[in-house]
Design a protein around this motif. Structure first.
Motif, short mmCIF file in Angstrom:
data_model
loop_
_atom_site.label_atom_id
_atom_site.label_comp_id
_atom_site.label_asym_id
_atom_site.label_seq_id
_atom_site.Cartn_x
_atom_site.Cartn_y
_atom_site.Cartn_z
N LEU A 22 72.93 -20.10 44.20
CA LEU A 22 72.88 -21.42 44.82
C LEU A 22 74.31 -21.94 44.87
CD1 LEU A 22 70.42 -21.15 42.49
CD2 LEU A 22 69.65 -23.22 43.63
N TYR A 23 74.87 -22.04 46.07
CA TYR A 23 76.25 -22.48 46.14
C TYR A 23 76.38 -23.62 47.15
CZ TYR A 23 77.91 -20.82 50.69
OH TYR A 23 78.14 -20.66 52.03
N GLY A 24 77.37 -24.46 46.91
CA GLY A 24 77.62 -25.57 47.82
C GLY A 24 78.34 -26.69 47.12
N SER A 25 78.33 -27.85 47.75
CA SER A 25 79.11 -28.98 47.26
C SER A 25 78.61 -29.47 45.91
CB SER A 25 79.03 -30.13 48.27
OG SER A 25 79.54 -29.72 49.53
N ARG A 26 79.51 -30.06 45.16
CA ARG A 26 79.16 -30.61 43.85
C ARG A 26 78.20 -31.78 44.04
NH1 ARG A 26 82.43 -35.19 42.99
NH2 ARG A 26 84.06 -35.44 44.57
N GLY A 27 77.31 -31.94 43.05
CA GLY A 27 76.40 -33.08 43.06
C GLY A 27 75.22 -32.97 44.00
N THR A 28 74.99 -31.78 44.57
CA THR A 28 73.89 -31.63 45.53
C THR A 28 72.56 -31.25 44.87
OG1 THR A 28 74.72 -29.38 45.95
CG2 THR A 28 75.33 -31.10 47.51
N GLY A 29 72.55 -31.11 43.56
CA GLY A 29 71.29 -30.86 42.85
C GLY A 29 70.98 -29.40 42.61
N LYS A 30 71.98 -28.52 42.69
CA LYS A 30 71.73 -27.09 42.49
C LYS A 30 71.20 -26.81 41.08
CE LYS A 30 76.02 -26.04 43.39
NZ LYS A 30 76.55 -27.39 43.65
N SER A 31 71.89 -27.32 40.08
CA SER A 31 71.48 -27.09 38.69
C SER A 31 70.15 -27.78 38.40
CB SER A 31 72.55 -27.59 37.73
OG SER A 31 73.78 -26.94 37.94
N SER A 32 69.99 -28.99 38.90
CA SER A 32 68.74 -29.73 38.67
C SER A 32 67.54 -29.00 39.26
CB SER A 32 68.84 -31.14 39.28
OG SER A 32 69.84 -31.90 38.63
N LEU A 33 67.75 -28.36 40.41
CA LEU A 33 66.66 -27.63 41.06
C LEU A 33 66.19 -26.48 40.19
CD1 LEU A 33 64.90 -27.18 43.51
CD2 LEU A 33 66.78 -25.95 44.59
N VAL A 34 67.11 -25.76 39.57
CA VAL A 34 66.73 -24.65 38.69
C VAL A 34 66.01 -25.18 37.45
CG1 VAL A 34 67.59 -22.73 37.30
CG2 VAL A 34 68.63 -23.22 39.52
N LYS A 35 66.57 -26.23 36.83
CA LYS A 35 65.96 -26.76 35.61
C LYS A 35 64.58 -27.35 35.87
CE LYS A 35 69.70 -29.21 34.72
NZ LYS A 35 70.65 -30.12 34.05
N ASP A 70 75.02 -36.04 54.10
CA ASP A 70 75.52 -37.04 55.03
C ASP A 70 74.97 -38.41 54.63
OD1 ASP A 70 72.86 -37.04 55.86
OD2 ASP A 70 73.26 -35.87 57.66
N GLN A 71 75.34 -39.44 55.35
CA GLN A 71 74.93 -40.80 54.96
C GLN A 71 73.43 -40.96 55.00
OE1 GLN A 71 77.31 -44.25 56.10
NE2 GLN A 71 75.49 -45.16 57.02
N SER A 72 72.79 -40.39 56.01
CA SER A 72 71.34 -40.52 56.14
C SER A 72 70.62 -39.87 54.95
CB SER A 72 70.88 -39.87 57.45
OG SER A 72 69.47 -39.89 57.55
N THR A 73 71.05 -38.66 54.58
CA THR A 73 70.43 -37.97 53.44
C THR A 73 70.69 -38.72 52.14
OG1 THR A 73 70.71 -35.83 54.55
CG2 THR A 73 70.33 -35.80 52.17
N TYR A 74 71.92 -39.20 51.98
CA TYR A 74 72.26 -39.94 50.77
C TYR A 74 71.38 -41.18 50.60
CZ TYR A 74 74.99 -43.08 47.76
OH TYR A 74 75.38 -43.96 46.78
N LEU A 75 71.20 -41.94 51.67
CA LEU A 75 70.37 -43.14 51.60
C LEU A 75 68.90 -42.80 51.39
CD1 LEU A 75 72.00 -45.38 54.36
CD2 LEU A 75 72.23 -45.56 51.87
N ASP A 84 59.86 -33.31 42.46
CA ASP A 84 59.61 -34.45 43.35
C ASP A 84 60.66 -35.55 43.20
OD1 ASP A 84 58.93 -35.59 40.94
OD2 ASP A 84 56.82 -35.85 41.39
N GLU A 85 61.55 -35.41 42.21
CA GLU A 85 62.67 -36.34 42.07
C GLU A 85 63.86 -35.91 42.92
OE1 GLU A 85 63.69 -37.13 37.97
OE2 GLU A 85 61.65 -36.67 37.32
N LEU A 86 63.81 -34.70 43.45
CA LEU A 86 64.93 -34.15 44.20
C LEU A 86 64.61 -34.20 45.69
CD1 LEU A 86 65.58 -31.04 41.93
CD2 LEU A 86 66.72 -33.27 41.84
N VAL A 87 65.36 -34.98 46.43
CA VAL A 87 65.10 -35.19 47.85
C VAL A 87 66.15 -34.45 48.66
CG1 VAL A 87 64.89 -36.91 49.68
CG2 VAL A 87 64.09 -37.43 47.38
N GLY A 88 65.76 -33.94 49.82
CA GLY A 88 66.66 -33.19 50.67
C GLY A 88 66.64 -31.72 50.31
N TYR A 89 67.28 -30.90 51.13
CA TYR A 89 67.38 -29.46 50.89
C TYR A 89 65.98 -28.84 50.71
CZ TYR A 89 72.05 -31.20 49.85
OH TYR A 89 73.26 -31.85 49.91
N GLU A 90 65.06 -29.25 51.56
CA GLU A 90 63.67 -28.81 51.40
C GLU A 90 63.51 -27.31 51.61
OE1 GLU A 90 61.36 -30.75 50.19
OE2 GLU A 90 62.86 -32.35 50.10
#
Length: 466
Positions: free
Chosen positions: A240-253, A392-397, A210-216
């Motif tokens: 799980l592949y994609g841009s850095r900092g998108t929460g891939k590792s955090s999602l697994v942990k 994108d900016q909307s997701t980041y905010l 619940d701390e990880l927002v986006g990529y539902e």
């Protein structure tokens, strides 16, 4: 010294020496300190100084474990790797050899006697041995939930504490071993493979989904696949592949701390880790041992995610070959309790150079295009591929607002978003990682300097890096 005390101590020593299966329960630091204290006070003319030193070692050991003696002994029993606990994981209780059950009952009776030798009783004995005016300081903690112990362990600890005859709980103990396993896998929910052995991680990342927002959609797909694994169905290996900092590792942990969202009951018992999920971290340099790791996990009762972070390969990399064996299988059947979850910033995991592309030169491989296609298609060997596009900016905010709400940061939304965008501009761009770093900074800044401090917040965020 009272002869009754000596008789009781010598009886406990004989009992401890006659264990058939659970000898290793007393081989830890606290168990050794307990036995050494019994040894020190077993004679009528025992040396008072030596006895007090032995008591001090015992006290210090319990304090280091932050456990009472009774809780320590039960935990050692529940984690013990012995013929009975191993057999109970693989076979129904009714099919276990009668002699193995009898030996277990014999040992449980002995361990119950040692359990009753409480720290309070030992303190009284020490007062008598050393002729002290008062008994030594007693190590005791109020019974609470033990740190880093899951629901099943807490449940069985309470069950044994309430039972006066442990020979009656053999079948329940077998059920526990079948559900929770033994050894490191019972003690730790997160481990790493290093130099040929598993090493427990005492304090795994506490992050929650619940701390990880986006990529539902990616989050739900990974949750479903993990539920397949825990429910005994064939689960997919996941990339799980994609841009850095998108929460891939955090999602697994975060899976270790997750409840089953597909059921109505989100009780503590339904926690993924309490249901037997274990996360095994394997770094790239150790991937060549992946087939060995999988074989070691095959007979365990838990379900395992082998977590490989930031995956990529060079040409002719031994790690590539080892992972390929695990993903595709060999003559050995695939282990149903093990999957691989790997993260990468690269869609094609094997680095390719323009020089690798076939050209009509002498001594070139005849079927060079086939070789190149094998490299490029390696990621396809994962049954499930989840893509994480840049925020994108909307997701980041949205991520920033969510984290600020969780951190209870009281700041106007307009100001929060302005500062967040400035942070992204001056630092690591728009990503979940940047949002987390911004919120951590802002929370500390407000707590220490206050939101109205002229040298705080905006001025620091806009400061030139030079």
């Amino acid at each position: 010294m009272d002869s009754q005390i000596i008789t009781k101590v010598q009886f406990l020593q004989r009992q401890a020496a006659s264990l058939l299966l659970y000898q290793s329960v007393l081989t830890g630091q606290t168990g050794i300190a307990f036995l050494e204290m019994l040894q020190a006070i077993r004679y009528k003319d025992a040396d008072a100084r030596g006895c007090l030193q032995a008591y001090g070692n015992y006290f210090k050991s319990l304090a280091s474990e932050n456990l009472n003696w009774e809780e320590y002994l039960i935990l050692q029993m529940l984690r013990d790797d012995n013929p009975f606990s191993r057999a109970a994981q693989k076979h129904d209780f009714a099919s276990l050899p009668a002699s193995l059950i009898a030996a277990t009952q014999h040992d449980l009776q002995i361990l119950r006697s040692l359990y009753e030798c409480s720290s309070a009783l030992l303190s009284e004995w020490m007062q008598c041995v050393a002729n002290l005016p008062v008994s030594p300081v007693l190590w005791y903690m109020e019974t609470t939930e033990i740190e880093n112990i899951g629901f099943p362990q807490q449940q069985y600890i309470q069950s044994l504490q309430q039972s006066e005859d442990w020979t009656d709980v053999v079948e329940d103990l077998a059920t526990y071993y079948r559900q929770c396993g033994t050894g490191l896998f019972a003690e730790y929910k997160a481990l790493r493979w290093h130099s040929g052995e598993f090493i427990g991680i005492p304090h795994p990342d506490p992050i929650k989904l619940d701390e990880l927002v986006g990529y539902e959609s990616q989050k739900e797909a990974l949750l479903k696949n993990t539920e397949f694994l825990l429910s005994g169905y064939n689960a997919q290996n996941v990339l799980l592949y994609g841009s850095r900092g998108t929460g891939k590792s955090s999602l697994v942990k975060a899976l270790l701390n997750e409840h089953n969202k597909f059921k109505q009951d989100n009780s503590q018992q339904d926690n993924f880790a309490n249901r037997g999920l274990r996360l095994i971290e394997v770094v790239k340099s150790e991937l060549k041992e992946l087939p060995l790791i999988v074989e070691k996990l095959r007979e365990a009762s838990q379900k395992f995610i082998i977590f490989v972070d930031d995956l990529s390969f060079e040409e002719d990399d031994d790690a590539f070959k080892a992972l390929k064996v695990v993903l595709e299988g060999t003559l050995t059947s695939r282990s149903p309790n093990v999957v691989v979850y790997a993260t990468s910033n690269r869609r094609h995991l094997i680095r390719e150079f323009f020089a690798d592309r076939p050209t009509p030169r002498d001594n070139d491989e005849v079927h060079a295009w086939d070789t190149m296609q094998e490299k490029l298609s390696f990621s396809d060997r994962f049954g499930l591929t989840l893509t994480f596009a840049p925020a994108d900016q909307s997701t980041y905010l949205e991520i920033v607002r969510h984290l600020a709400n969780q951190a209870k940061i009281a700041i106007a939304q307009k100001d929060l978003e302005f500062k967040a965008l400035q942070w992204a501009t001056r630092h690591n761009g728009r990503s979940g990682r940047a949002a987390r770093q911004f919120i951590d900074y802002l929370k500390a800044d407000i707590a220490l300097f206050g939101s109205n401090n002229p040298t705080s917040n905006t001025n620091i965020l806009l400061a030139d890096e030079n």
